[in-house]
Design a protein around this motif. Sequence first.
Motif, short mmCIF file in Angstrom:
data_model
loop_
_atom_site.label_atom_id
_atom_site.label_comp_id
_atom_site.label_asym_id
_atom_site.label_seq_id
_atom_site.Cartn_x
_atom_site.Cartn_y
_atom_site.Cartn_z
N UNK A 29 -36.82 21.56 -71.99
CA UNK A 29 -35.65 22.32 -71.64
C UNK A 29 -36.33 23.73 -72.35
N UNK A 30 -36.40 24.74 -71.35
CA UNK A 30 -37.01 26.00 -72.15
C UNK A 30 -35.68 26.88 -72.64
N UNK A 31 -35.73 27.03 -74.12
CA UNK A 31 -34.57 27.56 -74.58
C UNK A 31 -35.15 28.95 -74.98
N UNK A 32 -34.13 29.90 -74.66
CA UNK A 32 -34.47 31.35 -74.86
C UNK A 32 -33.66 31.91 -76.02
N UNK A 33 -34.04 32.55 -76.68
CA UNK A 33 -33.22 32.97 -77.93
C UNK A 33 -33.12 34.72 -78.01
N UNK A 34 -32.00 35.03 -77.66
CA UNK A 34 -31.84 36.67 -77.09
C UNK A 34 -32.02 37.44 -78.50
N UNK A 35 -31.94 36.79 -79.62
CA UNK A 35 -32.06 37.57 -80.86
C UNK A 35 -33.45 37.90 -81.15
N UNK A 36 -34.33 36.77 -81.34
CA UNK A 36 -35.77 36.94 -81.69
C UNK A 36 -36.60 36.69 -80.51
N UNK A 37 -35.89 36.82 -79.25
CA UNK A 37 -36.73 36.82 -78.01
C UNK A 37 -37.84 36.02 -77.96
#
Length: 62
Positions: A29-37
């Motif tokens: 699953x490709x997990x994206x973090x909006x905080x650390x991009x």
Amino acid sequence: MQVDKWILCPLCGGKTRVKLREDTILENFPLYCPKCKQEMLIRANKLNISVITEPDAKTQSR
């Protein structure tokens, strides 16, 4: 009663926009973090999350 929790970024610990239920199973699953991009592949089973560290096709040398 179903237990659910937010997925925290394994790198920075910030909350992502994805919530898991206790019966959710994820593979690659490709997990994206909006905080650390950053984006990373994860595996999740019974609320246990692990990061998949496979060599990226772009970084492999010939």
